[in-house]
Scaffold this active site. Structure first.
Site, short mmCIF file in Angstrom:
data_model
loop_
_atom_site.label_atom_id
_atom_site.label_comp_id
_atom_site.label_asym_id
_atom_site.label_seq_id
_atom_site.Cartn_x
_atom_site.Cartn_y
_atom_site.Cartn_z
N GLY A 161 -7.22 -6.60 -0.09
CA GLY A 161 -6.58 -6.43 -1.39
C GLY A 161 -6.43 -4.98 -1.80
CG ASP A 162 -8.39 -0.47 -1.28
OD1 ASP A 162 -8.27 -0.02 -2.43
OD2 ASP A 162 -8.48 0.25 -0.27
CB ALA A 163 -4.43 -2.39 2.26
CD GLU B 108 -3.01 3.58 -2.53
OE1 GLU B 108 -2.34 4.63 -2.56
OE2 GLU B 108 -4.02 3.41 -3.23
CB ALA C 61 -12.58 -6.43 -2.08
#
Length: 132
Positions: free
Chosen positions: A10-12, A15, A7
């Site tokens: 994956g957040d980056a 985004e 995560a």
């Protein structure tokens, strides 16, 4: 990798996909860019996106999503429900996994499904004021 680590990555990745989408289809003014991006990169929107993707996920992708969704995190949801926050974490874990696997086309396919769930067709402008 555990769900929280996926995560984090994956957040980056997510985004970056959102920012690219907003630049391609929306306003070019920084304040509007931020407004459009944050409308997509929040737990409620990500929760709606993953809900729309569920039927399109393979068994492996579903397992990765659940690993991220069920992972324990040190942070808590701010101004979001815990359920939305956990589903968003699962979505980010899925995108982190797909990125590590080099499956960019699959990420884009799922991202487009999610955009449609938010009534943001990948081929349309996100800011009607830019059409004037």
């Amino acid at each position: 990798m555990n769900g929280s680590t996926l995560a984090y990555l994956g957040d980056a990745v997510f985004e970056l996909m959102v920012r690219s989408y907003v630049l391609e289809h929306g306003s070019k003014q920084p304040d509007r860019l931020h407004k459009h991006a944050t409308a997509i990169v929040n737990a409620a929107s990500q929760s709606a996106m993953i809900a729309a993707m569920q039927e399109a996920l393979s068994d492996e992708e579903t397992a990765i999503y659940k690993r991220g969704r069920n992972s324990s995190t040190a942070t808590s949801a701010k101004h979001q429900s815990i359920a939305d926050y956990r589903r968003a974490t699962g979505l980010e874990a899925l995108f982190g996994f797909l990125y590590l696997e080099g499956r960019e086309a699959r990420m884009q396919e799922l991202f487009d499904i999610g955009l449609k769930a938010l009534n943001r067709d990948p081929g349309t402008n996100t800011d009607d004021t830019d059409k004037k």
